[in-house]
Design a protein around this motif. Structure first.
Motif, PDB file in Angstrom:
ATOM      1  N   MET A   2       0.821  -1.595  -0.080  1.00 49.56           N
ATOM      2  CA  MET A   2       0.152   0.322  -0.194  1.00 49.56           C
ATOM      3  C   MET A   2       0.797   1.329   0.136  1.00 49.56           C
ATOM      4  O   MET A   2       0.233   2.600  -0.560  1.00 49.56           O
ATOM      5  N   ARG A   3       1.555   1.402   0.738  1.00 48.50           N
ATOM      6  CA  ARG A   3       2.299   2.259   0.682  1.00 48.50           C
ATOM      7  C   ARG A   3       3.520   2.867  -0.736  1.00 48.50           C
ATOM      8  O   ARG A   3       3.203   3.815  -0.896  1.00 48.50           O
ATOM      9  N   THR A   4       3.633   1.838  -1.010  1.00 46.07           N
ATOM     10  CA  THR A   4       4.234   1.752  -2.956  1.00 46.07           C
ATOM     11  C   THR A   4       3.141   2.900  -3.615  1.00 46.07           C
ATOM     12  O   THR A   4       3.329   3.698  -4.069  1.00 46.07           O
ATOM     13  N   ILE A   5       1.813   2.467  -3.520  1.00 40.77           N
ATOM     14  CA  ILE A   5       0.867   2.354  -4.039  1.00 40.77           C
ATOM     15  C   ILE A   5       0.831   3.934  -3.945  1.00 40.77           C
ATOM     16  O   ILE A   5       0.268   4.910  -5.301  1.00 40.77           O
ATOM     17  N   ARG A   6       0.714   4.551  -2.139  1.00 42.67           N
ATOM     18  CA  ARG A   6       0.662   5.526  -2.428  1.00 42.67           C
ATOM     19  C   ARG A   6       1.366   6.637  -2.877  1.00 42.67           C
ATOM     20  O   ARG A   6       1.304   7.639  -2.980  1.00 42.67           O
ATOM     21  N   TRP A   7       2.553   6.488  -2.657  1.00 47.44           N
ATOM     22  CA  TRP A   7       3.847   6.520  -3.724  1.00 47.44           C
ATOM     23  C   TRP A   7       3.976   7.344  -5.011  1.00 47.44           C
ATOM     24  O   TRP A   7       4.149   8.384  -5.632  1.00 47.44           O
ATOM     25  N   GLU A   8       3.013   5.883  -5.896  1.00 44.11           N
ATOM     26  CA  GLU A   8       2.873   6.033  -7.224  1.00 44.11           C
ATOM     27  C   GLU A   8       2.406   7.369  -8.094  1.00 44.11           C
ATOM     28  O   GLU A   8       1.601   7.546  -8.444  1.00 44.11           O
ATOM     29  N   ALA A   9       0.874   7.328  -6.757  1.00 48.33           N
ATOM     30  CA  ALA A   9      -0.152   7.648  -7.409  1.00 48.33           C
ATOM     31  C   ALA A   9       0.041   9.183  -7.541  1.00 48.33           C
ATOM     32  O   ALA A   9      -0.414   9.634  -8.892  1.00 48.33           O
ATOM     33  N   LEU A  40      -9.385  12.048  -6.905  1.00 50.79           N
ATOM     34  CA  LEU A  40      -9.954  11.436  -7.635  1.00 50.79           C
ATOM     35  C   LEU A  40      -8.763  10.326  -7.772  1.00 50.79           C
ATOM     36  O   LEU A  40      -9.399   9.131  -8.074  1.00 50.79           O
ATOM     37  N   GLY A  41      -7.658  10.271  -8.785  1.00 56.60           N
ATOM     38  CA  GLY A  41      -6.672  10.019  -9.367  1.00 56.60           C
ATOM     39  C   GLY A  41      -6.309   8.933  -7.831  1.00 56.60           C
ATOM     40  O   GLY A  41      -5.762   8.014  -8.023  1.00 56.60           O
ATOM     41  N   LEU A  42      -6.209   9.696  -6.679  1.00 56.54           N
ATOM     42  CA  LEU A  42      -5.361   8.570  -5.243  1.00 56.54           C
ATOM     43  C   LEU A  42      -7.119   8.050  -5.017  1.00 56.54           C
ATOM     44  O   LEU A  42      -6.477   6.410  -4.372  1.00 56.54           O
ATOM     45  N   THR A  43      -8.170   8.504  -4.984  1.00 55.47           N
ATOM     46  CA  THR A  43      -9.170   7.617  -5.066  1.00 55.47           C
ATOM     47  C   THR A  43      -9.534   6.259  -6.079  1.00 55.47           C
ATOM     48  O   THR A  43      -9.382   4.935  -5.296  1.00 55.47           O
ATOM     49  N   ALA A  44      -8.669   6.303  -7.149  1.00 51.77           N
ATOM     50  CA  ALA A  44      -9.262   5.622  -8.537  1.00 51.77           C
ATOM     51  C   ALA A  44      -7.811   4.445  -7.662  1.00 51.77           C
ATOM     52  O   ALA A  44      -8.126   2.885  -8.517  1.00 51.77           O
ATOM     53  N   VAL A  45      -6.669   5.126  -7.524  1.00 53.62           N
ATOM     54  CA  VAL A  45      -6.029   3.958  -7.179  1.00 53.62           C
ATOM     55  C   VAL A  45      -5.823   3.277  -5.823  1.00 53.62           C
ATOM     56  O   VAL A  45      -5.331   2.419  -6.052  1.00 53.62           O
ATOM     57  N   THR A  46      -5.979   3.907  -5.180  1.00 56.95           N
ATOM     58  CA  THR A  46      -5.835   2.983  -3.278  1.00 56.95           C
ATOM     59  C   THR A  46      -7.103   2.591  -2.994  1.00 56.95           C
ATOM     60  O   THR A  46      -7.094   1.470  -2.457  1.00 56.95           O
ATOM     61  N   ASP A  47      -8.757   2.783  -3.789  1.00 55.91           N
ATOM     62  CA  ASP A  47      -9.359   1.838  -3.199  1.00 55.91           C
ATOM     63  C   ASP A  47      -9.532   0.582  -3.487  1.00 55.91           C
ATOM     64  O   ASP A  47      -9.165  -0.592  -3.097  1.00 55.91           O
ATOM     65  N   PRO A  48      -9.249  -0.220  -5.233  1.00 64.99           N
ATOM     66  CA  PRO A  48      -8.435  -1.020  -5.631  1.00 64.99           C
ATOM     67  C   PRO A  48      -7.493  -1.798  -5.060  1.00 64.99           C
ATOM     68  O   PRO A  48      -7.911  -2.829  -5.315  1.00 64.99           O
TER      69      PRO A  48
END
Length: 76
Positions: free
Chosen positions: A1-8, A56-64
């Motif tokens: 999750m940490r990686t995804i939060r940095w990529e978004a 929206l970009g953060l939500t679209a990445v984090t939720d899935p």
């Protein structure tokens, strides 16, 4: 999750820049033809559009990603 939060946050500005470039590539010739001037884009209006795009970009990445991790935890 940490990686995804940095990529978004890295991908969102790239999308905003590319979207702006495509919009300007079409708007500038359309506006210069009839008026002789380029489009006027107020910074506050631009920011009020770019801000929600980032959210929206953060939500679209984090939720899935969160749902996928939850499903993996339940199955594994």
């Amino acid at each position: 999750m940490r990686t995804i939060r940095w990529e978004a946050p890295l991908v969102d500005p790239a999308g905003i820049v590319l979207g702006t470039a495509v919009a300007l590539a079409t708007l500038v010739p359309m506006m210069k033809g009839p008026t002789g001037q380029g489009p006027c884009i107020p910074p506050l209006l631009y920011g009020s559009i770019a801000g929600p795009v980032v959210m929206l970009g953060l939500t679209a990445v984090t939720d899935p990603a969160r749902a996928a991790l939850r499903r993996e935890t339940l199955e594994g």
